[in-house]
Design a protein around this motif. Sequence first.
Motif, PDB file in Angstrom:
ATOM      1  N   VAL A  31       1.813   1.015   7.448  1.00 11.69           N
ATOM      2  CA  VAL A  31       0.504   1.049   8.094  1.00 11.69           C
ATOM      3  C   VAL A  31       0.482  -0.137   9.047  1.00 11.69           C
ATOM      4  N   ILE A  32       0.284   0.136  10.341  1.00  9.46           N
ATOM      5  CA  ILE A  32       0.444  -0.890  11.372  1.00  9.46           C
ATOM      6  C   ILE A  32      -0.824  -1.048  12.188  1.00  9.46           C
ATOM      7  N   GLY A  33      -1.183  -2.290  12.468  1.00  4.03           N
ATOM      8  CA  GLY A  33      -2.317  -2.547  13.344  1.00  4.03           C
ATOM      9  C   GLY A  33      -2.331  -3.989  13.787  1.00  4.03           C
ATOM     10  N   GLY A  34      -3.159  -4.248  14.770  1.00  5.77           N
ATOM     11  CA  GLY A  34      -3.292  -5.604  15.270  1.00  5.77           C
ATOM     12  C   GLY A  34      -4.683  -5.841  15.802  1.00  5.77           C
ATOM     13  N   GLY A  35      -5.034  -7.089  15.946  1.00  5.02           N
ATOM     14  CA  GLY A  35      -6.363  -7.424  16.446  1.00  5.02           C
ATOM     15  C   GLY A  35      -7.429  -6.896  15.510  1.00  5.02           C
ATOM     16  N   VAL A  36      -8.435  -6.204  16.046  1.00  2.00           N
ATOM     17  CA  VAL A  36      -9.485  -5.636  15.207  1.00  2.00           C
ATOM     18  C   VAL A  36      -9.095  -4.265  14.671  1.00  2.00           C
ATOM     19  N   GLY A  37      -7.951  -3.747  15.068  1.00  2.00           N
ATOM     20  CA  GLY A  37      -7.520  -2.417  14.642  1.00  2.00           C
ATOM     21  C   GLY A  37      -6.569  -2.453  13.469  1.00  2.00           C
ATOM     22  N   LEU A  38      -7.067  -2.833  12.306  1.00  2.00           N
ATOM     23  CA  LEU A  38      -6.237  -2.824  11.109  1.00  2.00           C
ATOM     24  C   LEU A  38      -6.710  -1.707  10.193  1.00  2.00           C
ATOM     25  N   ALA A  39      -5.777  -0.989   9.616  1.00  2.00           N
ATOM     26  CA  ALA A  39      -6.082   0.234   8.868  1.00  2.00           C
ATOM     27  C   ALA A  39      -6.165  -0.026   7.371  1.00  2.00           C
ATOM     28  N   PHE A  40      -6.990  -0.970   6.958  1.00  2.00           N
ATOM     29  CA  PHE A  40      -7.114  -1.254   5.533  1.00  2.00           C
ATOM     30  C   PHE A  40      -7.560  -0.041   4.723  1.00  2.00           C
ATOM     31  N   PRO A  41      -8.581   0.728   5.159  1.00  2.00           N
ATOM     32  CA  PRO A  41      -8.975   1.895   4.355  1.00  2.00           C
ATOM     33  C   PRO A  41      -7.837   2.906   4.152  1.00  2.00           C
ATOM     34  N   VAL A  42      -7.001   3.082   5.161  1.00  2.00           N
ATOM     35  CA  VAL A  42      -5.869   4.003   5.036  1.00  2.00           C
ATOM     36  C   VAL A  42      -4.884   3.465   4.003  1.00  2.00           C
ATOM     37  N   ALA A  43      -4.564   2.172   4.104  1.00  3.15           N
ATOM     38  CA  ALA A  43      -3.641   1.563   3.137  1.00  3.15           C
ATOM     39  C   ALA A  43      -4.201   1.664   1.721  1.00  3.15           C
ATOM     40  N   ARG A  44      -5.479   1.366   1.556  1.00  4.82           N
ATOM     41  CA  ARG A  44      -6.098   1.411   0.228  1.00  4.82           C
ATOM     42  C   ARG A  44      -6.039   2.827  -0.348  1.00  4.82           C
ATOM     43  N   GLN A  45      -6.304   3.824   0.472  1.00  3.08           N
ATOM     44  CA  GLN A  45      -6.282   5.209   0.000  1.00  3.08           C
ATOM     45  C   GLN A  45      -4.862   5.644  -0.353  1.00  3.08           C
ATOM     46  N   LEU A  46      -3.885   5.235   0.433  1.00  2.00           N
ATOM     47  CA  LEU A  46      -2.489   5.569   0.126  1.00  2.00           C
ATOM     48  C   LEU A  46      -2.058   4.932  -1.191  1.00  2.00           C
ATOM     49  N   VAL A  47      -2.428   3.670  -1.391  1.00  7.88           N
ATOM     50  CA  VAL A  47      -2.085   2.978  -2.639  1.00  7.88           C
ATOM     51  C   VAL A  47      -2.751   3.683  -3.819  1.00  7.88           C
ATOM     52  N   ALA A  48      -4.007   4.061  -3.659  1.00 12.60           N
ATOM     53  CA  ALA A  48      -4.728   4.756  -4.732  1.00 12.60           C
ATOM     54  C   ALA A  48      -4.069   6.095  -5.071  1.00 12.60           C
ATOM     55  N   ALA A  49      -3.421   6.706  -4.079  1.00 11.61           N
ATOM     56  CA  ALA A  49      -2.733   7.985  -4.299  1.00 11.61           C
ATOM     57  C   ALA A  49      -1.318   7.782  -4.845  1.00 11.61           C
ATOM     58  N   GLY A  50      -0.944   6.521  -5.094  1.00 15.46           N
ATOM     59  CA  GLY A  50       0.357   6.232  -5.676  1.00 15.46           C
ATOM     60  C   GLY A  50       1.492   6.127  -4.680  1.00 15.46           C
ATOM     61  N   ARG A  51       1.179   6.004  -3.403  1.00 10.83           N
ATOM     62  CA  ARG A  51       2.224   5.887  -2.383  1.00 10.83           C
ATOM     63  C   ARG A  51       2.682   4.432  -2.249  1.00 10.83           C
ATOM     64  N   GLU A  52       3.935   4.258  -1.867  1.00 15.71           N
ATOM     65  CA  GLU A  52       4.435   2.924  -1.527  1.00 15.71           C
ATOM     66  C   GLU A  52       3.994   2.632  -0.096  1.00 15.71           C
ATOM     67  N   VAL A  53       3.416   1.453   0.109  1.00 21.67           N
ATOM     68  CA  VAL A  53       2.847   1.111   1.417  1.00 21.67           C
ATOM     69  C   VAL A  53       3.306  -0.274   1.840  1.00 21.67           C
TER      70      VAL A  53
END
Length: 188
Positions: free
Chosen positions: A102-124
Amino acid sequence: MYKILEKTQFSEKVFKFRIEAPQMAKHAHAGQFLMVRANECGERVPFTFADWNPEEGWVEFIFMVIGKTTRMLSTYEVGDFLQDVTGPLGEPTEMGEGKWAVIGGGVGLAFPVARQLVAAGREVHAIMGARTKELLLLEDQFRSILDDDHIHITTDDGSLGEKGVVTAPLERLLQDKQVDRVFCVGPV
C-alpha cells in the motif's frame, strides 16, 4: 450540520478533522470519500476518508490548504460546524487475495485500505513518502497495525527512513517477490 470533534494540524498547511457523523461512520468503507461544504456559500469539495469509527460515530478526513475552501476550513475550530457533509460516496476498494503493498505520500496515505487488508488476514507492506520527516503523516496509525519490517518510509531529503521516493522500496519488494498486488494513492 456536522460538528468538528477534533482538529489536528500536521504542518502549516495540512490538517485533519474528526467530525460527528454516526450514519456515515456506520457505512464507510476503505476507498470511499465524502463531500464537504463548509458553509451555505461554500463550494462542495471531495475528501477521502482517513479513518472512521462506527461505534463512536465519527469520520476523519485530511486536507491541505490549497485554495479558498481549504483555507476557510483551516480556520474552523473544535466545536464549529460544517454546513453539509455527504457520504460515503464512491465504490469501496476491492480487496483481493495475496500479499499487498500500500503506497502513498503527502496527504494521500491509504491507512483505511491497509487496515482492512490486515483485518482480512492479508500480508501488507506500507510504503510512505514525504518531503521531510515533519511532513510524514499517519506513521503511528500504520505502526499500530503493521510490524516494523513491513513499514517502509522515504523522504526526499533523507530526514527519515530512506532518502528518495516510494518507488525504490516498491521495486525491491517486487524483485524479492514479497508482494504481488499494489494499491497506490496519488500519481501511479
